[in-house]
Motif scaffolding. Sequence first.
Motif, PDB file in Angstrom:
ATOM      1  N   SER A  70       0.820  -1.215   0.000  1.00 25.49           N
ATOM      2  CA  SER A  70       0.000   0.000   0.000  1.00 25.49           C
ATOM      3  C   SER A  70       0.851   1.262   0.000  1.00 25.49           C
ATOM      4  CB  SER A  70      -0.925  -0.004   1.226  1.00 25.49           C
ATOM      5  OG  SER A  70      -0.167   0.058   2.432  1.00 25.49           O
ATOM      6  N   ILE A  71       2.082   1.174   0.522  1.00 31.78           N
ATOM      7  CA  ILE A  71       2.960   2.352   0.562  1.00 31.78           C
ATOM      8  C   ILE A  71       3.684   2.549  -0.766  1.00 31.78           C
ATOM      9  CG2 ILE A  71       5.050   3.309   1.625  1.00 31.78           C
ATOM     10  CD1 ILE A  71       4.136   2.103   4.260  1.00 31.78           C
ATOM     11  N   ILE A  72       4.214   1.474  -1.327  1.00 37.54           N
ATOM     12  CA  ILE A  72       4.978   1.578  -2.575  1.00 37.54           C
ATOM     13  C   ILE A  72       4.017   1.833  -3.734  1.00 37.54           C
ATOM     14  CG2 ILE A  72       6.462   0.350  -4.184  1.00 37.54           C
ATOM     15  CD1 ILE A  72       7.619  -1.162  -1.837  1.00 37.54           C
ATOM     16  N   SER A  77       9.392   3.083 -10.197  1.00 35.35           N
ATOM     17  CA  SER A  77      10.333   1.963 -10.212  1.00 35.35           C
ATOM     18  C   SER A  77      11.260   2.069  -9.007  1.00 35.35           C
ATOM     19  CB  SER A  77      11.147   1.975 -11.517  1.00 35.35           C
ATOM     20  OG  SER A  77      12.086   0.931 -11.532  1.00 35.35           O
ATOM     21  N   MET A  78      11.260   1.015  -8.185  1.00 31.78           N
ATOM     22  CA  MET A  78      12.044   1.065  -6.957  1.00 31.78           C
ATOM     23  C   MET A  78      13.499   0.677  -7.174  1.00 31.78           C
ATOM     24  SD  MET A  78       9.889   2.092  -4.707  1.00 31.78           S
ATOM     25  CE  MET A  78      10.808   1.733  -3.218  1.00 31.78           C
ATOM     26  N   THR A  79      13.775  -0.127  -8.208  1.00 28.26           N
ATOM     27  CA  THR A  79      15.114  -0.707  -8.328  1.00 28.26           C
ATOM     28  C   THR A  79      16.202   0.352  -8.537  1.00 28.26           C
ATOM     29  OG1 THR A  79      14.115  -2.705  -9.243  1.00 28.26           O
ATOM     30  CG2 THR A  79      16.477  -2.422  -9.560  1.00 28.26           C
ATOM     31  N   PRO A  80      16.090   1.238  -9.563  1.00 22.47           N
ATOM     32  CA  PRO A  80      17.177   2.217  -9.669  1.00 22.47           C
ATOM     33  C   PRO A  80      17.012   3.395  -8.721  1.00 22.47           C
ATOM     34  CG  PRO A  80      15.661   2.471 -11.489  1.00 22.47           C
ATOM     35  CD  PRO A  80      15.128   1.366 -10.644  1.00 22.47           C
ATOM     36  N   ASN A  81      15.757   3.826  -8.500  1.00 21.87           N
ATOM     37  CA  ASN A  81      15.548   5.034  -7.702  1.00 21.87           C
ATOM     38  C   ASN A  81      15.961   4.833  -6.252  1.00 21.87           C
ATOM     39  OD1 ASN A  81      14.516   6.407  -9.912  1.00 21.87           O
ATOM     40  ND2 ASN A  81      12.436   5.737  -9.517  1.00 21.87           N
ATOM     41  N   LEU A  82      15.682   3.658  -5.699  1.00 21.19           N
ATOM     42  CA  LEU A  82      16.087   3.389  -4.325  1.00 21.19           C
ATOM     43  C   LEU A  82      17.600   3.370  -4.201  1.00 21.19           C
ATOM     44  CD1 LEU A  82      14.617   2.867  -1.672  1.00 21.19           C
ATOM     45  CD2 LEU A  82      14.875   0.427  -2.072  1.00 21.19           C
ATOM     46  N   LEU A  83      18.277   2.868  -5.226  1.00 18.95           N
ATOM     47  CA  LEU A  83      19.741   2.897  -5.237  1.00 18.95           C
ATOM     48  C   LEU A  83      20.251   4.326  -5.299  1.00 18.95           C
ATOM     49  CD1 LEU A  83      22.429   1.360  -5.397  1.00 18.95           C
ATOM     50  CD2 LEU A  83      22.128   1.273  -7.877  1.00 18.95           C
ATOM     51  N   ALA A 114      15.365  14.699   0.747  1.00 21.26           N
ATOM     52  CA  ALA A 114      15.272  15.448  -0.509  1.00 21.26           C
ATOM     53  C   ALA A 114      15.317  14.515  -1.723  1.00 21.26           C
ATOM     54  CB  ALA A 114      16.407  16.470  -0.581  1.00 21.26           C
ATOM     55  N   SER A 115      16.246  13.546  -1.711  1.00 20.99           N
ATOM     56  CA  SER A 115      16.352  12.624  -2.847  1.00 20.99           C
ATOM     57  C   SER A 115      15.139  11.716  -2.951  1.00 20.99           C
ATOM     58  CB  SER A 115      17.628  11.786  -2.719  1.00 20.99           C
ATOM     59  OG  SER A 115      17.608  11.034  -1.507  1.00 20.99           O
ATOM     60  N   ALA A 116      14.627  11.236  -1.818  1.00 24.49           N
ATOM     61  CA  ALA A 116      13.433  10.390  -1.850  1.00 24.49           C
ATOM     62  C   ALA A 116      12.214  11.168  -2.332  1.00 24.49           C
ATOM     63  CB  ALA A 116      13.170   9.805  -0.462  1.00 24.49           C
ATOM     64  N   ASP A 117      12.089  12.415  -1.887  1.00 23.42           N
ATOM     65  CA  ASP A 117      10.967  13.240  -2.327  1.00 23.42           C
ATOM     66  C   ASP A 117      11.057  13.581  -3.809  1.00 23.42           C
ATOM     67  OD1 ASP A 117       8.600  14.509  -2.016  1.00 23.42           O
ATOM     68  OD2 ASP A 117       9.408  16.319  -1.113  1.00 23.42           O
ATOM     69  N   TYR A 118      12.278  13.643  -4.343  1.00 21.74           N
ATOM     70  CA  TYR A 118      12.450  13.969  -5.763  1.00 21.74           C
ATOM     71  C   TYR A 118      12.324  12.731  -6.652  1.00 21.74           C
ATOM     72  CZ  TYR A 118      14.655  15.546 -10.073  1.00 21.74           C
ATOM     73  OH  TYR A 118      14.914  15.838 -11.389  1.00 21.74           O
ATOM     74  N   LEU A 119      12.928  11.608  -6.232  1.00 25.54           N
ATOM     75  CA  LEU A 119      12.947  10.413  -7.066  1.00 25.54           C
ATOM     76  C   LEU A 119      11.714   9.536  -6.879  1.00 25.54           C
ATOM     77  CD1 LEU A 119      16.700   9.449  -6.552  1.00 25.54           C
ATOM     78  CD2 LEU A 119      15.696  10.442  -8.597  1.00 25.54           C
ATOM     79  N   LEU A 120      11.181   9.494  -5.650  1.00 26.58           N
ATOM     80  CA  LEU A 120      10.011   8.658  -5.341  1.00 26.58           C
ATOM     81  C   LEU A 120       8.953   9.518  -4.650  1.00 26.58           C
ATOM     82  CD1 LEU A 120      11.964   5.590  -3.912  1.00 26.58           C
ATOM     83  CD2 LEU A 120      10.931   5.755  -6.176  1.00 26.58           C
ATOM     84  N   PRO A 121       8.337  10.443  -5.355  1.00 24.36           N
ATOM     85  CA  PRO A 121       7.425  11.389  -4.684  1.00 24.36           C
ATOM     86  C   PRO A 121       6.175  10.723  -4.124  1.00 24.36           C
ATOM     87  CG  PRO A 121       7.340  11.672  -7.070  1.00 24.36           C
ATOM     88  CD  PRO A 121       8.470  10.736  -6.791  1.00 24.36           C
ATOM     89  N   LYS A 122       5.549   9.811  -4.891  1.00 27.91           N
ATOM     90  CA  LYS A 122       4.313   9.195  -4.421  1.00 27.91           C
ATOM     91  C   LYS A 122       4.568   8.227  -3.272  1.00 27.91           C
ATOM     92  CE  LYS A 122       1.881   9.594  -8.829  1.00 27.91           C
ATOM     93  NZ  LYS A 122       1.169   8.861  -9.906  1.00 27.91           N
TER      94      LYS A 122
END
Length: 237
Positions: A70-72, A77-83, A114-122
Amino acid sequence: MFRSASRLLSIYPAPTPDIVLVESPSALEREIGVVRRHAMRAYDDAHAHVQGWVSKWIGVEHAVENRVKSIISPEESMTPNLLYVGVATLTGSILGRNRLLPTRLLLPPLFLIASADYLLPKTTSNLRAYLGGLEDAYFPAVAEKHEIAKAHAGMTWERVKEATESGRERVREGARGAVDWVQEATGLKLRETLGWGGRGVVEQVKEVGEGKVEEVVKPVEKKVDEVEKKEDVKRLV
């Protein structure tokens, strides 16, 4: 005296009585049975206890899996953005390594957020909403303080924006004053060149267009006047 018939001996042989063997365990066997029953009961209790913990753990796994799903956000895409988020956090740690202790402590989480808000906003928004719900449910006092801090931060940001707008307006007024002073001192039409004199590019194009129209219309009007004059002369003749 005569004896009773019941007391007379039978002329037939007496039947052989049945021999019944009754199993009688020894004292050692009874003790072993008691120990065995206790051991089996303890084993059953332990098995039920372990099975209950396994069922609880499976329930926790399912709950965590559903919560993570429900969160993701499926759109990200989690694979490159999380890295990339991890690399940005590590970069913040490297940048703050040789600096003061507050900077060293604040840079990694700042880079992470900042990076999480930019790369994975939702996904970051969903996680923030989930943590906010937990905070409201279990730490209402902390949640209230956070809301107050958010309100103060919003007010401060609005004041900064207003100050920035007013500063820009002052800079514009100063630039206009400087242009007016230079125009009055040198005679150059800087305001018209920059489009500040009430005549922008659109007005200049319109004036040019009107000039072109006048250049075309004037010869036509001259021809018409000449023709009308010739017609008047013919009528007089």
